[in-house]
Design a protein around this motif. Sequence first.
Motif, PDB file in Angstrom:
ATOM      1  N   SER B  12       6.360   1.710  12.320  1.00  0.00           N
ATOM      2  CA  SER B  12       7.108   1.384  11.110  1.00  0.00           C
ATOM      3  C   SER B  12       6.351   1.910   9.897  1.00  0.00           C
ATOM      4  O   SER B  12       5.119   2.071   9.934  1.00  0.00           O
ATOM      5  CB  SER B  12       7.352  -0.116  10.992  1.00  0.00           C
ATOM      6  OG  SER B  12       6.117  -0.790  10.871  1.00  0.00           O
ATOM      7  N   GLN B  14       6.668   2.056   5.325  1.00  0.00           N
ATOM      8  CA  GLN B  14       7.367   1.704   4.102  1.00  0.00           C
ATOM      9  C   GLN B  14       7.971   2.970   3.494  1.00  0.00           C
ATOM     10  O   GLN B  14       7.387   4.061   3.560  1.00  0.00           O
ATOM     11  CB  GLN B  14       6.414   1.063   3.093  1.00  0.00           C
ATOM     12  CG  GLN B  14       5.894  -0.307   3.483  1.00  0.00           C
ATOM     13  CD  GLN B  14       7.011  -1.330   3.567  1.00  0.00           C
ATOM     14  OE1 GLN B  14       7.193  -1.984   4.582  1.00  0.00           O
ATOM     15  NE2 GLN B  14       7.770  -1.445   2.478  1.00  0.00           N
ATOM     16  N   ASN B 113      11.053   0.821   6.337  1.00  0.00           N
ATOM     17  CA  ASN B 113      11.329  -0.409   5.590  1.00  0.00           C
ATOM     18  C   ASN B 113      11.506  -0.122   4.101  1.00  0.00           C
ATOM     19  O   ASN B 113      10.691   0.580   3.517  1.00  0.00           O
ATOM     20  CB  ASN B 113      10.185  -1.397   5.782  1.00  0.00           C
ATOM     21  CG  ASN B 113       9.991  -1.770   7.241  1.00  0.00           C
ATOM     22  OD1 ASN B 113      10.941  -2.126   7.929  1.00  0.00           O
ATOM     23  ND2 ASN B 113       8.768  -1.667   7.721  1.00  0.00           N
TER      24      ASN B 113
END
Lengths: 119, 114
Positions: B12, B14, B113
Amino acid sequence: DTGVSQNPRHKITKRGQNVTFRCDPISEHNRLYWYRQTLGQGPEFLTYFQNEAQLEKSRLLSDRFSAERPKGSFSTLEIQRTEQGDSAMYLCASSLGQGLTFSGANVLTFGAGSRLTVL
Amino acid sequence: AQTVTQSQPEMSVQEAETVTLSCTYDTSESDYYLFWYKQPPSRQMILVIRQEAYKQQNATENRFSVNFQKAAKSFSLKISDSQLGDAAMYFCDLWEGGSEKLVFGKGTKLTVNP
Protein backbone atom coordinates in the motif's frame (compact mmCIF):
# COMPACT_ATOMS: atom_id res chain seq x y z
CA ASP A 1 -10.05 -1.61 -33.78
CA THR A 2 -11.16 -1.87 -30.18
CA GLY A 3 -8.45 -4.24 -29.00
CA VAL A 4 -8.72 -7.91 -28.07
CA SER A 5 -12.29 -9.04 -27.57
CA GLN A 6 -13.33 -12.13 -25.60
CA ASN A 7 -16.74 -13.73 -25.36
CA PRO A 8 -18.55 -14.64 -23.27
CA ARG A 9 -17.22 -12.60 -20.38
CA HIS A 10 -18.78 -14.94 -17.85
CA LYS A 11 -19.88 -18.53 -18.14
CA ILE A 12 -21.46 -20.66 -15.43
CA THR A 13 -21.83 -24.32 -16.27
CA LYS A 14 -22.43 -27.63 -14.60
CA ARG A 15 -19.71 -30.21 -14.24
CA GLY A 16 -19.51 -32.41 -17.30
CA GLN A 17 -20.79 -29.84 -19.77
CA ASN A 18 -18.77 -28.48 -22.68
CA VAL A 19 -17.93 -24.79 -22.98
CA THR A 20 -16.39 -22.71 -25.74
CA PHE A 21 -14.71 -19.33 -25.52
CA ARG A 22 -13.99 -17.05 -28.42
CA CYS A 23 -11.19 -14.54 -28.85
CA ASP A 24 -11.00 -11.86 -31.53
CA PRO A 25 -7.47 -10.44 -31.61
CA ILE A 26 -6.31 -7.12 -32.96
CA SER A 27 -6.81 -7.54 -36.70
CA GLU A 28 -3.20 -7.09 -37.82
CA HIS A 29 -1.75 -9.32 -35.08
CA ASN A 30 -0.51 -12.68 -36.30
CA ARG A 31 0.15 -14.22 -32.90
CA LEU A 32 -2.50 -15.31 -30.44
CA TYR A 33 -2.09 -16.68 -26.93
CA TRP A 34 -4.33 -18.33 -24.37
CA TYR A 35 -3.58 -18.11 -20.66
CA ARG A 36 -5.43 -19.36 -17.60
CA GLN A 37 -5.56 -17.38 -14.37
CA THR A 38 -6.84 -18.86 -11.13
CA LEU A 39 -7.62 -16.84 -8.05
CA GLY A 40 -4.56 -15.38 -6.40
CA GLN A 41 -2.20 -16.60 -9.10
CA GLY A 42 -0.51 -15.11 -12.11
CA PRO A 43 -1.65 -16.21 -15.55
CA GLU A 44 -0.30 -19.54 -16.81
CA PHE A 45 0.44 -20.17 -20.46
CA LEU A 46 -1.84 -22.63 -22.25
CA THR A 47 -1.15 -22.37 -25.96
CA TYR A 48 0.01 -20.11 -28.76
CA PHE A 49 -0.75 -19.65 -32.47
CA GLN A 50 1.24 -18.07 -35.22
CA ASN A 51 -1.40 -17.32 -37.83
CA GLU A 52 -3.46 -20.55 -38.01
CA ALA A 53 -0.68 -22.84 -36.78
CA GLN A 54 -0.73 -23.95 -33.16
CA LEU A 55 2.97 -23.89 -32.35
CA GLU A 56 3.11 -24.63 -28.65
CA LYS A 57 0.89 -26.25 -26.05
CA SER A 58 1.40 -26.34 -22.33
CA ARG A 59 1.17 -29.56 -20.37
CA LEU A 60 -1.68 -27.78 -18.58
CA LEU A 61 -3.72 -28.26 -21.73
CA SER A 62 -5.18 -31.69 -21.13
CA ASP A 63 -6.99 -33.79 -23.73
CA ARG A 64 -10.23 -32.13 -22.71
CA PHE A 65 -8.97 -28.78 -23.97
CA SER A 66 -8.75 -27.88 -27.63
CA ALA A 67 -7.91 -24.58 -29.25
CA GLU A 68 -8.28 -23.56 -32.87
CA ARG A 69 -7.58 -20.57 -35.03
CA PRO A 70 -8.93 -21.77 -38.38
CA LYS A 71 -8.30 -18.77 -40.57
CA GLY A 72 -5.60 -17.07 -38.61
CA SER A 73 -8.05 -14.54 -37.23
CA PHE A 74 -10.32 -15.37 -34.27
CA SER A 75 -9.63 -18.31 -32.00
CA THR A 76 -11.78 -20.64 -29.94
CA LEU A 77 -10.91 -22.52 -26.77
CA GLU A 78 -13.16 -25.48 -26.01
CA ILE A 79 -13.23 -27.38 -22.75
CA GLN A 80 -15.02 -30.70 -22.84
CA ARG A 81 -16.48 -32.48 -19.81
CA THR A 82 -15.71 -29.57 -17.53
CA GLU A 83 -14.47 -30.17 -14.01
CA GLN A 84 -14.58 -27.87 -11.00
CA GLY A 85 -10.82 -27.43 -11.30
CA ASP A 86 -11.36 -25.77 -14.65
CA SER A 87 -12.93 -22.77 -12.92
CA ALA A 88 -10.67 -19.85 -13.79
CA MET A 89 -10.29 -16.73 -15.89
CA TYR A 90 -9.25 -17.58 -19.43
CA LEU A 91 -7.22 -14.78 -20.97
CA CYS A 92 -6.50 -14.24 -24.62
CA ALA A 93 -3.71 -12.03 -25.90
CA SER A 94 -2.36 -11.12 -29.30
CA SER A 95 0.81 -9.62 -30.69
CA LEU A 96 2.54 -8.79 -33.91
CA GLY A 97 5.38 -11.25 -34.18
CA GLN A 98 8.10 -11.26 -36.78
CA GLY A 99 8.51 -14.72 -38.16
CA LEU A 100 9.10 -17.64 -35.86
CA THR A 101 12.05 -16.22 -34.01
CA PHE A 102 12.05 -14.51 -30.68
CA SER A 103 11.44 -10.81 -30.88
CA GLY A 104 11.39 -8.39 -28.04
CA ALA A 105 8.81 -6.44 -29.99
CA ASN A 106 6.29 -9.07 -28.95
CA VAL A 107 4.37 -6.98 -26.51
CA LEU A 108 1.13 -8.75 -25.70
CA THR A 109 -2.24 -7.02 -25.80
CA PHE A 110 -4.67 -8.81 -23.52
CA GLY A 111 -8.42 -9.14 -23.63
CA ALA A 112 -10.58 -8.70 -20.54
CA GLY A 113 -10.88 -12.45 -20.13
CA SER A 114 -13.64 -15.04 -19.93
CA ARG A 115 -14.47 -16.17 -16.43
CA LEU A 116 -15.58 -19.78 -16.11
CA THR A 117 -17.38 -21.14 -13.07
CA VAL A 118 -18.01 -24.87 -12.97
CA LEU A 119 -20.61 -25.95 -10.43
CA ALA B 1 13.20 -23.76 -15.84
CA GLN B 2 12.40 -20.09 -15.76
CA THR B 3 10.74 -18.75 -12.61
CA VAL B 4 9.52 -15.37 -11.46
CA THR B 5 9.08 -14.59 -7.77
CA GLN B 6 7.16 -11.68 -6.32
CA SER B 7 7.62 -11.80 -2.57
CA GLN B 8 5.10 -9.06 -1.69
CA PRO B 9 1.52 -10.30 -2.05
CA GLU B 10 0.19 -6.86 -1.08
CA MET B 11 1.55 -3.34 -0.83
CA SER B 12 0.00 0.00 0.00
CA VAL B 13 1.08 3.58 -0.62
CA GLN B 14 -0.27 7.01 0.08
CA GLU B 15 -1.34 9.08 -2.87
CA ALA B 16 1.57 11.15 -4.23
CA GLU B 17 4.15 8.95 -2.47
CA THR B 18 6.62 6.50 -4.01
CA VAL B 19 6.40 2.73 -3.80
CA THR B 20 8.70 -0.06 -4.98
CA LEU B 21 7.51 -3.51 -5.96
CA SER B 22 10.05 -6.34 -5.86
CA CYS B 23 10.68 -9.14 -8.30
CA THR B 24 13.35 -11.77 -8.70
CA TYR B 25 13.68 -14.20 -11.54
CA ASP B 26 15.70 -17.16 -12.64
CA THR B 27 16.78 -18.03 -16.14
CA SER B 28 19.69 -19.75 -17.80
CA GLU B 29 19.29 -17.73 -20.97
CA SER B 30 21.40 -14.69 -21.78
CA ASP B 31 18.75 -13.29 -24.11
CA TYR B 32 15.54 -12.34 -22.37
CA TYR B 33 13.11 -9.55 -21.64
CA LEU B 34 11.45 -8.52 -18.41
CA PHE B 35 8.08 -6.83 -18.12
CA TRP B 36 5.75 -5.35 -15.59
CA TYR B 37 2.07 -5.69 -16.43
CA LYS B 38 -0.77 -4.06 -14.53
CA GLN B 39 -4.22 -5.63 -14.07
CA PRO B 40 -6.80 -3.19 -12.66
CA PRO B 41 -9.87 -4.72 -10.98
CA SER B 42 -12.14 -6.32 -13.58
CA ARG B 43 -10.13 -4.86 -16.43
CA GLN B 44 -7.61 -6.21 -18.85
CA MET B 45 -3.89 -6.56 -18.31
CA ILE B 46 -1.84 -3.71 -19.74
CA LEU B 47 1.88 -3.29 -20.19
CA VAL B 48 3.56 -0.88 -17.79
CA ILE B 49 7.21 -1.15 -18.72
CA ARG B 50 9.70 -3.42 -20.52
CA GLN B 51 13.42 -4.05 -20.05
CA GLU B 52 15.76 -5.78 -22.46
CA ALA B 53 18.33 -7.87 -20.61
CA TYR B 54 21.18 -6.71 -22.82
CA LYS B 55 20.58 -3.07 -21.94
CA GLN B 56 22.28 -1.82 -18.81
CA GLN B 57 20.21 1.34 -18.65
CA ASN B 58 17.09 1.04 -16.55
CA ALA B 59 13.84 1.56 -18.43
CA THR B 60 11.62 4.51 -17.55
CA GLU B 61 8.06 5.34 -18.57
CA ASN B 62 6.85 8.59 -17.04
CA ARG B 63 6.23 7.87 -13.34
CA PHE B 64 7.30 4.23 -13.67
CA SER B 65 10.90 3.10 -13.58
CA VAL B 66 12.73 -0.13 -12.96
CA ASN B 67 15.86 -1.11 -11.09
CA PHE B 68 17.34 -3.94 -13.14
CA GLN B 69 20.13 -5.79 -11.35
CA LYS B 70 21.17 -8.46 -13.83
CA ALA B 71 23.74 -10.24 -11.68
CA ALA B 72 21.31 -10.45 -8.78
CA LYS B 73 18.44 -11.36 -11.14
CA SER B 74 16.35 -8.64 -9.62
CA PHE B 75 13.83 -6.42 -11.40
CA SER B 76 11.94 -3.99 -9.17
CA LEU B 77 9.33 -1.45 -10.22
CA LYS B 78 9.23 2.03 -8.74
CA ILE B 79 6.07 4.09 -8.99
CA SER B 80 6.56 7.77 -8.24
CA ASP B 81 3.82 10.26 -7.35
CA SER B 82 1.33 7.42 -6.89
CA GLN B 83 -2.19 8.04 -8.14
CA LEU B 84 -5.48 6.41 -7.24
CA GLY B 85 -5.59 4.92 -10.72
CA ASP B 86 -2.40 3.00 -10.02
CA ALA B 87 -4.30 0.64 -7.74
CA ALA B 88 -4.13 -2.79 -9.37
CA MET B 89 -2.43 -6.17 -9.42
CA TYR B 90 1.09 -5.84 -10.76
CA PHE B 91 2.74 -8.82 -12.43
CA CYS B 92 6.42 -9.23 -13.09
CA ASP B 93 7.04 -11.28 -16.23
CA LEU B 94 9.91 -12.96 -18.02
CA TRP B 95 10.22 -13.74 -21.72
CA GLU B 96 13.21 -15.87 -22.64
CA GLY B 97 14.87 -15.94 -26.01
CA GLY B 98 13.83 -19.11 -27.79
CA SER B 99 10.58 -19.25 -25.88
CA GLU B 100 7.33 -17.84 -27.10
CA LYS B 101 5.55 -17.11 -23.88
CA LEU B 102 5.47 -14.81 -20.91
CA VAL B 103 6.09 -16.41 -17.54
CA PHE B 104 4.23 -14.53 -14.84
CA GLY B 105 4.90 -14.04 -11.17
CA LYS B 106 2.04 -14.42 -8.70
CA GLY B 107 1.47 -10.69 -8.57
CA THR B 108 1.47 -7.89 -6.02
CA LYS B 109 -1.77 -6.15 -5.13
CA LEU B 110 -1.16 -2.42 -4.82
CA THR B 111 -3.55 -0.24 -2.84
CA VAL B 112 -3.32 3.54 -3.12
CA ASN B 113 -4.71 5.41 -0.13
CA PRO B 114 -6.09 8.93 -0.60
